[in-house]
Each structure stands twice: as C-alpha cells, then as structure tokens.
Design a protein around this motif. Structure first.
Motif, mmCIF file in Angstrom:
data_model
loop_
_atom_site.group_PDB
_atom_site.id
_atom_site.type_symbol
_atom_site.label_atom_id
_atom_site.label_comp_id
_atom_site.label_asym_id
_atom_site.label_seq_id
_atom_site.Cartn_x
_atom_site.Cartn_y
_atom_site.Cartn_z
ATOM 1 N N ILE B 53 -7.220 -1.028 -0.865
ATOM 2 C CA ILE B 53 -5.800 -1.259 -0.588
ATOM 3 C C ILE B 53 -5.007 -1.268 -1.889
ATOM 4 C CG2 ILE B 53 -6.059 -2.389 1.649
ATOM 5 C CD1 ILE B 53 -5.672 -5.066 0.048
ATOM 6 N N PHE B 54 -5.565 -0.679 -2.930
ATOM 7 C CA PHE B 54 -4.858 -0.457 -4.200
ATOM 8 C C PHE B 54 -4.433 -1.735 -4.909
ATOM 9 C CE2 PHE B 54 -3.890 3.064 -1.270
ATOM 10 C CZ PHE B 54 -4.501 4.112 -1.941
ATOM 11 N N LEU B 55 -5.209 -2.812 -4.738
ATOM 12 C CA LEU B 55 -4.880 -4.021 -5.503
ATOM 13 C C LEU B 55 -5.517 -3.951 -6.881
ATOM 14 C CD1 LEU B 55 -5.144 -7.078 -3.065
ATOM 15 C CD2 LEU B 55 -3.094 -5.993 -3.969
ATOM 16 N N VAL B 75 2.343 2.791 0.335
ATOM 17 C CA VAL B 75 1.362 1.713 0.180
ATOM 18 C C VAL B 75 1.725 0.453 0.985
ATOM 19 C CG1 VAL B 75 0.367 0.106 -1.489
ATOM 20 C CG2 VAL B 75 0.294 2.548 -1.927
ATOM 21 N N PRO B 76 2.994 -0.022 0.956
ATOM 22 C CA PRO B 76 3.276 -1.225 1.757
ATOM 23 C C PRO B 76 2.990 -1.029 3.244
ATOM 24 C CG PRO B 76 5.022 -0.878 0.167
ATOM 25 C CD PRO B 76 4.146 0.346 0.117
ATOM 26 N N ARG B 79 -0.719 -1.055 3.727
ATOM 27 C CA ARG B 79 -1.276 -2.411 3.645
ATOM 28 C C ARG B 79 -0.918 -3.254 4.852
ATOM 29 N NH1 ARG B 79 0.562 -3.279 -2.380
ATOM 30 N NH2 ARG B 79 -1.151 -2.367 -3.557
ATOM 31 N N SER B 80 0.124 -2.861 5.592
ATOM 32 C CA SER B 80 0.436 -3.612 6.810
ATOM 33 C C SER B 80 -0.499 -3.174 7.934
ATOM 34 C CB SER B 80 1.906 -3.405 7.208
ATOM 35 O OG SER B 80 2.079 -2.123 7.782
ATOM 36 N N ILE B 83 -5.420 -4.703 6.608
ATOM 37 C CA ILE B 83 -5.197 -6.013 5.987
ATOM 38 C C ILE B 83 -6.502 -6.597 5.458
ATOM 39 C CG2 ILE B 83 -4.383 -8.377 6.350
ATOM 40 C CD1 ILE B 83 -2.247 -7.368 8.100
ATOM 41 N N TYR B 84 -6.409 -7.083 4.236
ATOM 42 C CA TYR B 84 -7.564 -7.613 3.517
ATOM 43 C C TYR B 84 -7.584 -9.133 3.588
ATOM 44 C CZ TYR B 84 -9.955 -9.133 -0.789
ATOM 45 O OH TYR B 84 -10.755 -9.765 -1.704
ATOM 46 N N ILE B 108 8.669 -4.455 5.598
ATOM 47 C CA ILE B 108 7.767 -3.622 6.381
ATOM 48 C C ILE B 108 7.531 -4.205 7.784
ATOM 49 C CG2 ILE B 108 5.506 -4.617 5.742
ATOM 50 C CD1 ILE B 108 6.384 -0.918 5.523
#
Lengths: 261, 218
Positions: B53-55, B75-76, B79-80, B83-84, B108
């Motif tokens: 998730i590109f963290l 990306v947002p 990520r919605s 979810i991590y 978002i």
C-alpha cells in the motif's frame, strides 16, 4: 543624550559585581555571565564599526551583501536549532526566511515609509535586523515542532494514510500545530505590547528624545511587519518541509527525519 | 479472469546486508481468495504488506487493482479499497467512536455514510456493549484495540484486508470469532460486482490451514 565610553563601562561594572556575587554563592554561572557580556560588547561594537563603514560606503552592492549575510546567518541559526534534521532543511530555512523578510522590507520601504533610495543602509539594515531577529524565533520554533511532531506521531500519520487520507490530510494536524507554536510568541507580545513591556525599539527612541506618539506609530508599524514576516516565514518553512517529507505517492518519507543530535 | 489484486516484481528499497529485503515479489489475488503469508521472523512479511500500500519505499514494482495499474494520484482511493491492519494497531486520539468517525472526514470517504447500526452489529458479534464506543482508545487492551481496528476498517467497505498477525493479542474465544468473521466477510460477497479477499500473516500452522485457500512463503 550622547553616551561616553565611561558611562558604558560603569554599566559593565554591574555585570562584574553580579558575577562576583554569583561566585560567592557558588552558582557556577559567573564564567558564562562574564563571557556573554564580553561577547555582547565586542559583537555590538564590531557591528557598530561595520555599520559605520557600510553607511559611508554608499554602495548598493555592499548593502545587498550585508543583507544577504544577515539573512543566511539567521536561516542557518533557525535550521541548526531544530533538534531533528532532514535533507534540505537549511535550504528551506533560507528560502522561507529570505522570502518573508525581504518581501516585507521592500513593501515597507516603498509603500509605507516611502524611502527615497531603497538601498539607503540607514533604514533598510536596521529594519531587516529587527524583522530577522524576531521572525527567526518563530521560524525556529515552528521547524523544531514540525519535525518533532511528525517523528513522534509517525504511527498516526501512517494510520491516516493507510485509511485513505491524502498526504495533505495526514500531515495537516502536524502542520497546524507547528504554525500555531511558531506564531505564538509574536501574538503574545502583541497582546501585551505597551501594557506589560515597552518594546525595545520604542524604548530606544524615547531615550533618544523622540515624542512618544511618534515613537508609538513607528513601533506599531514595526510590530505589524514583524508579525506578518513571522507568519509568512513560519507558513513557508512548514510547507516547504511538508514537500520534502511527503512525496506524490502519498507516502511519508519517515526515513529522512534524523534522530536527535 | 482479471485478478482482484496483482503484484509484479515488487522490490523494496529497504535492504539488509546490501540486498533488498523484498526482491522481485510477484503474486496475484483473485476474488474470494484467502492468501496466507508465511515466513520466518524478519523475512519481510510486514514490510510486504506495508509496501503493497506504498507506505514503505519501493525501488521498483507495479500494483494492479482490478486490472488497473495504480498511479500515484490514485493511491488514496487504492488505500481505501485495500486496508492494512498493523500488528500493533495504531489509534487515533479520543474515544473508540472518534476512531470510527475519524476516517469519514477524509475526502476519499466523503460519499460513504457512517452507520451506527452496522457498528452495533459488529460490536455484538464480539460480545461488546455499545458503551465500548465511549471508552478512551488509549486505555484499550491490545486485543480490544485489534477488534476496534478491524471494525474501523470494515465500515469503510474495502475489497481487500491486509492482516498482520491479527489475532496475536486476542484470547482464544475472541480469536476464534475474529477468524470466523473474516471468513464470513469474504464469503458473503456473492454479487458479481462485490469482490472481497484478504492476505493474512501468521506463524501458527493450524491457523494457516484454517484461514488459507492459498499460501505464499517469503
């Protein structure tokens, strides 16, 4: 009222005896008190001679060099004081301080004071010094709080990002705190200006014999310039820091924020 | 069939002894897949989930959701949908309820509705009262915080959950409920357009067999 060197020396005696008193009480501050006082005297005298020379040189280039040096020293100090560092922090500090102070200097010279020759050092150097000295404080506090906030709240920032926040949404609480902290001192001093304290510049003018109302008008303008510059500089340094530490992948580049020195 | 999530040649910027901790990892996840991620401690399982998730920083790699390559500005939204849930759940400041409401303030999630009823439903599954909502998130036990993090994720209606040893701090009873609920969550997505899946990190063999339909070792 012109002061003689003897009068300055008498004031110096006060420091000498304060140091002796501290020595007698074994407070261990005597050395730093004397060194600090000596430095004050030496640095200010050197500045005095330098200013005298700049005033007489009547060269635009010399004035600009002097202003640039003052700005870089201020920016360097602000960046240096921050407990945590990140790549580009000095660059950001110079940009933010330079832009906020120089734009206000130019605005006030042309639009408010109508100084006939903007590069006349008699006006522009003290004005710049006053603005830099004050906004440096705010920018330094904001920078320090900004990096500390992001570092210590990395979990919160990553959590917000992982729940779909944009990098702006995730960073905003930290940015707001930093700006609030950076502008707090100048807002406080405007709140109590004239009530609790007489600002330094006004005190100087009054001692030099200027009519109180005239001194007051100058002081108000200076305070407004300082507050605006502090706000713009704080905002600038925080936004520039945001762009260094967050990338277009909405990623917090936490690995760039260094550990405490 | 287009995979729900496809990972191509994911290579981490984070290195150990000069080698990237994740080197050209590729796999795909189809609708209703239950992928269990195995590997020794330090093999980069958490890093893989965070990198997905590109963290964490990548040096190369591509991620596709429903066949669409994820570009930076998506990306947002991505990520919605993916979810991590971290090993140690992070908390927003305030009460449990504020933790549930917080994400809905993000742009978002603007068109989603915060539904108290669904929350009460999930709470009752874990034998928790509605008064749980008023507790300070900071004072929750590790297990309670994990349950809160799960509910916080579910009410955002994601397609994929990334679960990093989610039951590690839960007691046996609640751990069982947690496992059962996650499986049910995947299976109840029956409509054509409704796609759900998860990646689950665990060290326990027994749990791996129970939760997984496919397996990946790092």
């Amino acid at each position: 009222m012109i002061l003689s060197l003897t009068q300055v020396a008498i004031a110096g005696l006060l420091i000498f005896f304060s140091g002796l008193l501290a020595l007698g009480l074994k407070l261990k501050i005597t050395r730093s008190l004397w060194i600090a006082s000596l430095r004050t005297a030496l640095q200010l005298f050197m500045m005095g001679f330098l200013l005298q020379w700049v005033f007489q040189a009547e060269s635009t280039l010399v004035v600009i060099l002097m202003m640039a040096t003052m700005t870089v020293v201020a920016a360097f100090t602000a960046a240096q004081r921050s407990i945590r560092h990140f790549p580009g922090i000095l660059h950001n500090s110079i940009t933010a301080i330079g832009f906020s102070s120089w734009s206000l200097i130019l605005f006030s010279s042309f639009v408010i004071f109508h100084i006939p020759n903007w590069s006349d050092p008699q006006y522009i150097i003290p004005l710049l010094g006053m603005i830099l000295g004050n906004s440096l404080n705010g920018i330094c506090l904001a920078l320090d709080r900004f990096t500390e906030e992001l570092f210590s709240k990395r979990d919160q920032v990553d959590l917000a990002l992982s729940l779909g926040a944009t990098s702006w949404e995730a960073a905003k609480p930290s940015l707001m705190t930093a700006i609030r902290i950076g502008t707090l001192p100048i807002i406080n001093s405007m709140m109590v200006a004239g009530v609790v304290s007489l600002p330094g510049m006004m005190t100087g003018q009054l001692l030099a014999g200027v009519i109180p109302i005239e001194a007051v008008k100058y002081q108000i303008v200076i305070m407004f310039l300082v507050a605006t510059s502090t706000f713009l500089g704080t905002l600038g340094v925080v936004l520039l820091g945001y762009h260094r530490l967050f990338n277009h992948w909405h990623q917090f580049e936490y690995w760039k924020v260094g550990h405490k020195k | 069939m287009t995979p729900l999530l496809e990972i191509k040649n994911l290579t981490s910027q984070i290195t150990r002894e000069g080698r990237p901790l994740l080197n050209a990892v590729s796999f795909s996840l189809n609708k209703s897949d239950r992928l269990v991620l195995k590997g020794a401690s330090g093999s980069g399982k958490s890093l893989l989930l965070r990198s997905l998730i590109f963290l964490d920083p990548l040096s190369s790699g591509e991620v596709f959701l429903n066949g669409k390559l994820i570009a930076p500005k998506e990306v947002p939204h991505y990520r919605s949908q993916v979810i991590y849930l971290g090993q140690k759940p992070s908390l927003l400041e305030g009460t449990v309820q504020e933790n549930f409401e917080g994400p809905f303030l993000f742009q978002i999630h603007q068109n989603k509705k915060y539904d108290r009823q669904i929350i009460s439903h999930y709470l009752s599954i874990f034998n928790l009262q509605d008064s749980f909502l008023n507790q300070s998130a900071k004072l929750l036990s590790g297990g309670e915080a994990q349950i809160m993090a799960l509910i916080r994720a579910l009410i955002l209606q994601p397609q994929i959950l990334l679960l990093d040893e989610p039951t590690a701090s839960l007691d046996k009873a609640r751990g069982d409920i947690f496992e059962r609920e996650i499986i049910r969550w995947v299976q109840e997505a029956t409509a054509e357009e409704q796609k759900r899946s998860f990646i689950w990190v665990t060290h326990q063999k027994e749990q791996a067999l129970k939760m997984g339909t496919s397996f990946l070792s790092l």
